[in-house]
Design an enzyme around this catalytic site. Structure first.
Site, PDB file in Angstrom:
ATOM      1  N   THR A   1      -0.677   1.306  -9.548  1.00 30.90           N
ATOM      2  CA  THR A   1       0.759   1.485  -9.307  1.00 30.90           C
ATOM      3  C   THR A   1       1.475   0.145  -9.423  1.00 30.90           C
ATOM      4  O   THR A   1       0.900  -0.909  -9.148  1.00 30.90           O
ATOM      5  CB  THR A   1       1.021   2.075  -7.912  1.00 30.90           C
TER       6      THR A   1
ATOM      7  N   ASP B   1      -3.403   5.385   3.765  1.00 28.26           N
ATOM      8  CA  ASP B   1      -2.819   6.715   3.961  1.00 28.26           C
ATOM      9  C   ASP B   1      -1.498   6.862   3.214  1.00 28.26           C
ATOM     10  O   ASP B   1      -1.109   7.966   2.832  1.00 28.26           O
ATOM     11  CB  ASP B   1      -2.597   6.964   5.456  1.00 28.26           C
TER      12      ASP B   1
HETATM   13  N1  LIG Z   1       2.341  -1.561  -6.575  1.00 33.36           N
HETATM   14  C1  LIG Z   1       2.951  -1.407  -5.426  1.00 33.36           C
HETATM   15  N2  LIG Z   1       3.765  -2.352  -4.938  1.00 33.36           N
HETATM   16  C2  LIG Z   1       4.371  -2.205  -3.749  1.00 33.36           C
HETATM   17  N3  LIG Z   1       4.244  -1.126  -2.965  1.00 33.36           N
HETATM   18  C3  LIG Z   1       3.447  -0.155  -3.401  1.00 33.36           C
HETATM   19  C4  LIG Z   1       2.771  -0.245  -4.643  1.00 33.36           C
HETATM   20  N4  LIG Z   1       2.050   0.875  -4.819  1.00 33.36           N
HETATM   21  C5  LIG Z   1       2.281   1.632  -3.725  1.00 33.36           C
HETATM   22  N5  LIG Z   1       3.107   1.025  -2.876  1.00 33.36           N
HETATM   23  C6  LIG Z   1       3.616   1.462  -1.574  1.00 33.36           C
HETATM   24  O1  LIG Z   1       2.746   0.958  -0.576  1.00 33.36           O
HETATM   25  C7  LIG Z   1       2.623   1.948   0.432  1.00 33.36           C
HETATM   26  C8  LIG Z   1       1.386   1.708   1.276  1.00 33.36           C
HETATM   27  O2  LIG Z   1       0.311   1.899   0.526  1.00 33.36           O
HETATM   28  P1  LIG Z   1      -1.111   2.134   1.142  1.00 33.36           P
HETATM   29  O3  LIG Z   1      -1.043   3.062   2.272  1.00 33.36           O
HETATM   30  O4  LIG Z   1      -2.008   2.503   0.021  1.00 33.36           O
HETATM   31  O5  LIG Z   1      -1.534   0.683   1.576  1.00 33.36           O
HETATM   32  P2  LIG Z   1      -1.695  -0.055   2.964  1.00 33.36           P
HETATM   33  O6  LIG Z   1      -0.365  -0.373   3.493  1.00 33.36           O
HETATM   34  O7  LIG Z   1      -2.634  -1.169   2.774  1.00 33.36           O
HETATM   35  O8  LIG Z   1      -2.450   0.910   3.831  1.00 33.36           O
HETATM   36  P3  LIG Z   1      -1.947   1.598   5.113  1.00 33.36           P
HETATM   37  O9  LIG Z   1      -0.759   2.412   4.708  1.00 33.36           O
HETATM   38  O10 LIG Z   1      -3.089   2.415   5.507  1.00 33.36           O
HETATM   39  O11 LIG Z   1      -1.607   0.529   6.082  1.00 33.36           O
HETATM   40  C9  LIG Z   1       2.684   3.241  -0.330  1.00 33.36           C
HETATM   41  O12 LIG Z   1       3.200   4.251   0.455  1.00 33.36           O
HETATM   42  C10 LIG Z   1       3.613   2.941  -1.477  1.00 33.36           C
HETATM   43  O13 LIG Z   1       4.919   3.365  -1.179  1.00 33.36           O
END
Ligand SMILES: Nc1ncnc2c1ncn2[C@@H]1O[C@H](COP(=O)(O)OP(=O)(O)OP(=O)(O)O)[C@@H](O)[C@H]1O
Length: 772
Positions: free
Chosen positions: A296, A324
């Protein structure tokens, strides 16, 4: 296939997947896909149980838990397929230990370690002939649960695939058994999985094929490779498996699973790409998966991909790599497809690589990427409820599978976004601590429809009467257009954020009513849609759209609930209203809501929020009686045959200060502490579990979190735990209006209604031990 994002294709070819039953001919691709994903529940029916001698069983039981362990049954045995029974005393209980004998014979284990899987099979065969000549063959048995040879047991749950070159006697079993830490430290160090390849030599080519067929029958992937002496050029490029593949394997062959991988490169503090390419992808490739990987590029990208991807290019599902949040995006993308039924039927695989992966940890019992990849390879599907949160005023709907939360937790979610880069997964702790120090008061009006006692039968109450939630959504399913709503962060571990206190009484006002408030839309009141139409004369609006059946040849249109009463297809895929997304933007919400006076020291909040509102004292003694209302004569007298409320139950209304409101779809296991937030919640019971943490104050909040760490938070008098069918929540004056849904943050503007969808989605994999 998706066009955007960095895209790579990884294919492990030639390889074949093998079906489960020797008596079946190859299925068309679509059926194979489905079968592959659901076959793990099947067991070989042609064999009888192994019953081990009593003395040895205990040893085996303990050792089999370790994945590999001594067994003592190494008596010579006739090589024969099926109907093999070893007699001992306490039959039933212990016979379950290793399942049923599928095949037995003699095998030579080449003890040379690290047989390279990409080595020239020709060389390997020649070398092995001389190397193995002097080694002793041992009696080996393949059972429905393990491969047992000499003094070793290798659980089939740990086997990823078996590689075999047509026409030779040897085969390689690729596995990822659990490896325990060294003795003294094993109590402290969690066992890890690491790859181990076992190189076996059978007595003859025919026997080798029988062993392979046995593995295939136990849903192990078979990588069927060409004969060592047949050059790959002679192999037809269109052929999926080698010419000369023995019929025993050939008729079980099927195409490799094809999946789309949506990877959030920012997840897990930027480590998700490494986790996928370094850990999960090799396992999936070992099992012959064909993967299209898309990284993404921004928030919202995953949703767009899931909503537009041509499913015929990834008929076996979508794998989400991240936390999540990315799963939630994919879910919402799938449900915003033109054909929602098709969307929700697309299997979702999860490789945990984010800060928090509560869904896969709670529902599938895996929290490391190796186990998650193996779980996907093993297949099987786990039906999971999906809830929808509707903003009554705007018609916006957002879907989720984990939890909706309000109050302290949603504030922490918002604040933690600031710390994403600096603290990674620790950001929730930092934000939680900061928010705790300057805790505002949260006031809500909560209306909920409790699940009737007789409906709370859990797993065994499949035939209980359940409210048909499809009625709620028949004519209001709208696209959730969340573009433009900044995402704050994910739920992460609620237990690492909140702390308890006692309700301060104040304006706590609890009463029951058969009416919902007049604010929500009609469907929320649970009126039968047909009746609704008759009574309101809105037949045009409520006309159910024709359900277009998905193009997927393999998709299951009417995916049944696993535990709840089967329901009729209500055509809930009808999407109607559009709405102005700008109304839902966080900024707008804040600007419009001038009454929001939440305030913190470190997080000053909106500019108009001048006064600190944190609590100084908690009132520990005030109870929060929830008076269940009696039947309302008024309402019931109005019921006639045309207008019949779907919910005979009563809506309960409670108002006042709440430290938190959590509406959980599953138990919400937290990665950090392994405690569960909602201990009685099941992911597929057609109910949501609501926790109301009444009151305000830091002391109360802290108490809640301390007890949550011990799994005793429900014992607190100010914590109310209710199983509900539907919940309506409205922030009252002076309340910071955030709403977290599976880690995504939304403004709580006006009233929101949470209810479950009539259909469940499907996660790829099964909880350990549920494979058979
Ligand atoms: N390439 C990207 N750059 C920035 N934000 C992104 C990108 N791809 C996805 N996202 C956003 O990041 C959000 C969080 O993603 P994800 O849940 O996979 O990661 P995390 O924050 O590490 O994990 P958690 O949500 O469990 O804390 C997603 O809901 C999405 O909106």
């Amino acid at each position: 296939m998706p066009k955007s994002g960095s895209l790579s294709r990884s294919c492990n070819s030639p390889s074949v997947r093998v079906s489960s039953s020797p008596s079946q001919s190859p299925y068309p691709l679509s059926q194979q896909s489905l079968r592959r994903l659901s076959l793990c529940s099947q067991i070989a029916s042609h064999s009888s149980p192994i019953v081990l001698p009593e003395k040895r069983t205990k040893k085996l039981k303990a050792s089999s838990r370790r994945g590999e362990a001594p067994v003592t049954d190494d008596q010579p045995d006739k090589s024969k397929r099926d109907e093999h029974r070893i007699d001992i005393g306490e039959g039933d209980e212990k016979s379950d230990l290793l399942g049923y004998v599928v095949y037995s014979g003699k095998l030579i284990l080449d003890k040379r370690k690290n047989v390279p899987t990409n080595a020239n099979p020709d060389d390997v065969e020649q070398n092995s002939a001389s190397d193995i000549a002097n080694q002793d063959a041992v009696v080996a048995k393949l059972t429905s649960k393990a491969l047992v040879w000499g003094s070793h047991v290798l659980l089939l749950d740990d086997v990823v695939s078996v590689s075999y070159n047509v026409g030779v006697r040897h085969f390689i079993v690729h596995s990822y058994p659990l490896k325990k830490g060294s003795y003294g430290l094993s109590c402290f160090i969690k066992p890890k999985r690491s790859r181990k390849d076992f190189y076996f030599e059978a007595s003859s080519v025919e026997e080798a094929v029988q062993w392979l067929a046995g593995f295939a029958d136990q849903q192990c992937s078979i990588n069927c490779l060409p004969q060592p002496l047949v050059s790959s050029r002679k192999q037809g490029s269109s052929e999926l498996f080698p010419i000369d593949t023995p019929p025993e394997l050939l008729f079980r062959c099927k195409n490799p699973p094809q999946m789309l991988v949506i990877l959030n490169p920012r997840s897990g503090h930027g480590r998700s790409s490494k986790v996928f390419h370094g850990i999960a992808e090799p396992i999936l490739k070992l099992a012959g998966f064909e993967l299209e990987v898309v990284k993404t590029t921004s928030a919202g990208h995953a949703k767009k991909l899931a909503s537009t991807v041509d499913i015929s290019t990834c008929p076996d599902g979508i794998i989400c790599v991240g936390g999540d949040g990315i799963i939630n995006e994919v879910l919402n993308g799938l449900l915003s497809r033109d054909n929602q039924k098709e969307g929700i039927s697309i299997p979702i695989g999860i490789i945990p690589a984010g800060s928090d992966n509560s869904l896969v940890w709670t529902v599938l019992g895996v929290r490391d990427p190796v186990s998650a990849a193996i779980s996907i390879v093993k297949g099987g599907l786990t039906a999971t409820d999906v809830f929808a949160v509707e903003w009554v005023q705007t018609g916006l709907i957002h879907f989720g599978m984990t939890c909706t939360y309000y109050g302290f937790a949603s504030d922490v979610l918002e604040l933690s976004e600031k710390y994403q880069k600096r603290f990674g997964p620790l950001r929730y702790f930092v934000a939680g601590f900061q928010k705790f120090l300057c805790l505002p008061k949260y006031n809500y009006e909560v209306q909920y429809l409790p699940v009737a006692k007789e409906d709370q039968g859990g797993k065994n109450s499949a035939d209980r009467e359940v409210v048909d939630m499809s009625d709620l959504y028949t004519d209001i399913m709208r696209r959730s257009n969340t573009d433009g709503i900044p995402r704050a962060s994910s739920l992460s571990s609620i237990d690492s954020i909140m702390t308890p206190s006692r309700m301060s009484g104040g304006e706590m006002d609890t009463f029951g009513t058969t009416h919902a408030s007049t604010e929500p839309s009609e469907y929320v009141r649970g009126l039968d849609p047909k009746s609704k139409r008759q009574s309101s004369g809105r037949s045009n609006l409520t006309a159910e759209p024709e359900v277009i059946h998905p193009q997927l040849p393999h998709s299951t249109l009417n995916w049944p609930r696993t535990r709840t009463k089967s329901r009729t297809d209500k055509g809930w895929s009808g999407l109607t209203a559009a709405h102005d997304p700008s109304q839902c933007s966080w900024g707008n919400a804040a600007i419009n809501d001038r009454e929001d006076i939440s305030s913190t020291l470190s997080d000053p909040g909106p500019i108009w929020d001048a006064e600190p509102k944190w609590d100084t004292e908690a009132n520990w003694d005030v109870e929060n009686p929830i008076e269940l209302p009696g039947p309302s004569d008024d309402v019931e007298s109005r019921i006639n045959k045309e207008v019949v409320p779907r919910f005979k139950d009563k809506w309960i209304v409670t108002k006042g200060p709440f430290l938190g409101i959590l509406v959980c779809n599953h138990a919400c296991r937290t990665v950090q502490s392994s405690q569960v937030v909602a201990p009685r919640a099941e992911h597929d019971d057609n109910t949501m579990d609501m926790l109301l943490v009444h009151g305000s104050g830091r002391l109360r909040l802290m108490r809640f979190f301390l007890l949550l760490q011990m799994g005793k938070h429900l014992s607190l008098p100010y914590v109310e735990y209710v199983k509900v069918k539907s919940v309506k929540i409205k922030a009252r004056k002076h309340t910071h209006n955030g709403c977290g849904i599976d880690g995504e943050l939304f403004p709580l503007k006006g009233q929101v209604v949470s209810s479950l969808l009539p259909e469940q989605c499907r996660l790829i994999g099964r909880f350990p031990g549920h494979h058979i």
